[in-house]
Design a protein around this motif. Structure first.
Motif, PDB file in Angstrom:
ATOM      1  N   VAL A 117       0.850  -1.193   0.000  1.00 20.10           N
ATOM      2  CA  VAL A 117       0.000   0.000   0.000  1.00 20.10           C
ATOM      3  C   VAL A 117       0.887   1.244   0.000  1.00 20.10           C
ATOM      4  O   VAL A 117       1.945   1.259   0.624  1.00 20.10           O
ATOM      5  N   THR A 118       0.441   2.257  -0.710  1.00 20.25           N
ATOM      6  CA  THR A 118       1.169   3.524  -0.752  1.00 20.25           C
ATOM      7  C   THR A 118       0.193   4.669  -0.524  1.00 20.25           C
ATOM      8  O   THR A 118      -0.982   4.582  -0.888  1.00 20.25           O
ATOM      9  N   ALA A 119       0.715   5.744   0.077  1.00 19.23           N
ATOM     10  CA  ALA A 119      -0.130   6.908   0.344  1.00 19.23           C
ATOM     11  C   ALA A 119       0.721   8.162   0.466  1.00 19.23           C
ATOM     12  O   ALA A 119       1.902   8.094   0.829  1.00 19.23           O
ATOM     13  N   ALA A 120       0.103   9.283   0.200  1.00 21.20           N
ATOM     14  CA  ALA A 120       0.778  10.569   0.343  1.00 21.20           C
ATOM     15  C   ALA A 120       1.028  10.893   1.815  1.00 21.20           C
ATOM     16  O   ALA A 120       1.964  11.608   2.144  1.00 21.20           O
ATOM     17  N   ASP A 121       0.218  10.348   2.679  1.00 23.67           N
ATOM     18  CA  ASP A 121       0.320  10.601   4.109  1.00 23.67           C
ATOM     19  C   ASP A 121       1.173   9.507   4.761  1.00 23.67           C
ATOM     20  O   ASP A 121       1.757   8.666   4.089  1.00 23.67           O
ATOM     21  N   GLY A 122       1.184   9.493   6.068  1.00 20.73           N
ATOM     22  CA  GLY A 122       1.973   8.512   6.810  1.00 20.73           C
ATOM     23  C   GLY A 122       1.308   7.148   6.894  1.00 20.73           C
ATOM     24  O   GLY A 122       0.207   6.930   6.393  1.00 20.73           O
ATOM     25  N   LYS A 123       1.992   6.242   7.579  1.00 20.32           N
ATOM     26  CA  LYS A 123       1.540   4.856   7.691  1.00 20.32           C
ATOM     27  C   LYS A 123       0.139   4.745   8.299  1.00 20.32           C
ATOM     28  O   LYS A 123      -0.658   3.904   7.875  1.00 20.32           O
ATOM     29  N   SER A 124      -0.183   5.590   9.260  1.00 22.26           N
ATOM     30  CA  SER A 124      -1.491   5.499   9.918  1.00 22.26           C
ATOM     31  C   SER A 124      -2.641   5.742   8.939  1.00 22.26           C
ATOM     32  O   SER A 124      -3.742   5.230   9.138  1.00 22.26           O
ATOM     33  N   SER A 125      -2.388   6.470   7.873  1.00 20.10           N
ATOM     34  CA  SER A 125      -3.444   6.746   6.889  1.00 20.10           C
ATOM     35  C   SER A 125      -3.783   5.517   6.044  1.00 20.10           C
ATOM     36  O   SER A 125      -4.778   5.510   5.335  1.00 20.10           O
ATOM     37  N   MET A 126      -2.984   4.477   6.147  1.00 22.60           N
ATOM     38  CA  MET A 126      -3.196   3.266   5.364  1.00 22.60           C
ATOM     39  C   MET A 126      -3.929   2.181   6.150  1.00 22.60           C
ATOM     40  O   MET A 126      -4.254   1.133   5.611  1.00 22.60           O
ATOM     41  N   ARG A 127      -4.198   2.444   7.420  1.00 20.64           N
ATOM     42  CA  ARG A 127      -4.805   1.447   8.306  1.00 20.64           C
ATOM     43  C   ARG A 127      -6.116   0.897   7.754  1.00 20.64           C
ATOM     44  O   ARG A 127      -6.334  -0.315   7.701  1.00 20.64           O
ATOM     45  N   GLU A 153       4.192   8.513   2.620  1.00 22.01           N
ATOM     46  CA  GLU A 153       4.658   9.846   2.244  1.00 22.01           C
ATOM     47  C   GLU A 153       5.164   9.907   0.812  1.00 22.01           C
ATOM     48  O   GLU A 153       6.214  10.459   0.518  1.00 22.01           O
ATOM     49  N   VAL A 154       4.375   9.309  -0.100  1.00 17.86           N
ATOM     50  CA  VAL A 154       4.684   9.377  -1.529  1.00 17.86           C
ATOM     51  C   VAL A 154       3.461   9.911  -2.260  1.00 17.86           C
ATOM     52  O   VAL A 154       2.354   9.436  -2.069  1.00 17.86           O
ATOM     53  N   TRP A 155       3.654  10.896  -3.054  1.00 20.07           N
ATOM     54  CA  TRP A 155       2.546  11.532  -3.768  1.00 20.07           C
ATOM     55  C   TRP A 155       2.748  11.393  -5.268  1.00 20.07           C
ATOM     56  O   TRP A 155       1.959  10.783  -5.965  1.00 20.07           O
ATOM     57  N   SER A 156       3.811  11.970  -5.772  1.00 15.72           N
ATOM     58  CA  SER A 156       4.068  11.974  -7.208  1.00 15.72           C
ATOM     59  C   SER A 156       4.716  10.674  -7.648  1.00 15.72           C
ATOM     60  O   SER A 156       5.376   9.989  -6.860  1.00 15.72           O
ATOM     61  N   MET A 157       4.523  10.353  -8.915  1.00 15.90           N
ATOM     62  CA  MET A 157       5.145   9.144  -9.464  1.00 15.90           C
ATOM     63  C   MET A 157       6.649   9.193  -9.223  1.00 15.90           C
ATOM     64  O   MET A 157       7.292  10.212  -9.457  1.00 15.90           O
ATOM     65  N   GLY A 158       7.165   8.089  -8.726  1.00 18.79           N
ATOM     66  CA  GLY A 158       8.597   7.982  -8.501  1.00 18.79           C
ATOM     67  C   GLY A 158       9.060   8.394  -7.120  1.00 18.79           C
ATOM     68  O   GLY A 158      10.213   8.158  -6.771  1.00 18.79           O
ATOM     69  N   ASP A 159       8.180   8.993  -6.321  1.00 24.62           N
ATOM     70  CA  ASP A 159       8.575   9.396  -4.966  1.00 24.62           C
ATOM     71  C   ASP A 159       9.067   8.216  -4.137  1.00 24.62           C
ATOM     72  O   ASP A 159       9.867   8.388  -3.224  1.00 24.62           O
ATOM     73  N   ILE A 160       8.612   7.029  -4.457  1.00 24.26           N
ATOM     74  CA  ILE A 160       8.947   5.840  -3.675  1.00 24.26           C
ATOM     75  C   ILE A 160      10.410   5.414  -3.849  1.00 24.26           C
ATOM     76  O   ILE A 160      10.967   4.714  -3.005  1.00 24.26           O
ATOM     77  N   GLN A 161      11.048   5.842  -4.919  1.00 26.60           N
ATOM     78  CA  GLN A 161      12.389   5.348  -5.246  1.00 26.60           C
ATOM     79  C   GLN A 161      13.412   5.527  -4.137  1.00 26.60           C
ATOM     80  O   GLN A 161      14.305   4.694  -3.994  1.00 26.60           O
ATOM     81  N   ASP A 162      13.309   6.568  -3.366  1.00 21.01           N
ATOM     82  CA  ASP A 162      14.283   6.811  -2.301  1.00 21.01           C
ATOM     83  C   ASP A 162      13.796   6.377  -0.930  1.00 21.01           C
ATOM     84  O   ASP A 162      14.411   6.702   0.085  1.00 21.01           O
TER      85      ASP A 162
END
Length: 182
Positions: A117-127, A153-162
């Motif tokens: 799961v991915t979200a622009a917010d923190g882990k708690s937003s994925m609960r 904390e990923v919003w735009s495409m590719g934010d997850i890479q780091d």
């Protein structure tokens, strides 16, 4: 060696959750598993119409991609469900897919599931999303959630890479044999 089916529910190819699917695939493949990734956005999967014709014959009356996906789910040892979080819930593609498992959900048993799961917010937003995915797997006899990757904390495409989630997805894929003893 396990049969691993990765179901990417991202509406964007190369989106953040989809990139985590690729990392999981890479790890699982390197560990010697048979892997397949299916991209729900590319499939024709109609909404469940609640006609319940499937109760009589075990098949949906709709002629679309779900017939193939269900067969692959039944044959898989490991199933990965990946989705971005939209408004504190899973993407519509994933929910539609889950609803359409109805005709054969009793045959999807004794599987190990991983959630991405991915979200622009923190882990708690994925609960809530994780709880919804667990609600699905709770309906599948003998199913076990073997791991969860949170891409926070990923919003735009590719934010997850780091993010650390890239390594976590790879390592979870690589550890399938160690985590699943049959």
């Amino acid at each position: 060696m396990k049969n691993v089916l990765i179901l990417s529910g991202s509406p964007r190819k190369r989106g953040n959750s989809d990139m985590l699917c690729d990392q999981f695939y890479k790890g699982a493949d390197e560990a010697g598993n048979r892997c397949e990734k299916m991209y729900l956005q590319d499939m024709q999967i109609g909404f469940c119409t609640a006609c319940y014709a499937c109760r009589e014959n075990g098949r949906c009356i709709q002629k679309d991609s779900m017939t193939e996906v269900l067969e692959k789910m039944i044959q898989a040892d490991v199933i990965v469900l990946a989705t971005p979080v939209y408004f504190y819930s899973m993407a519509g593609q994933m929910k539609t897919f889950i609803d359409r498992t109805l005709p054969r959900y009793t045959e999807i048993r004794n599987k190990h599931f991983y959630f991405i799961v991915t979200a622009a917010d923190g882990k708690s937003s994925m609960r809530r999303t994780v709880e919804s995915l667990q609600g699905f797997t709770d309906c599948l006899s003998g199913s076990k959630v073997a791991g969860i990757v949170y891409g926070a904390e990923v919003w735009s495409m590719g934010d997850i890479q780091d993010k650390r989630a890239m390594t976590e997805a790879y390592e979870l894929g690589k550890s399938i044999e160690k985590r699943i003893a049959r």
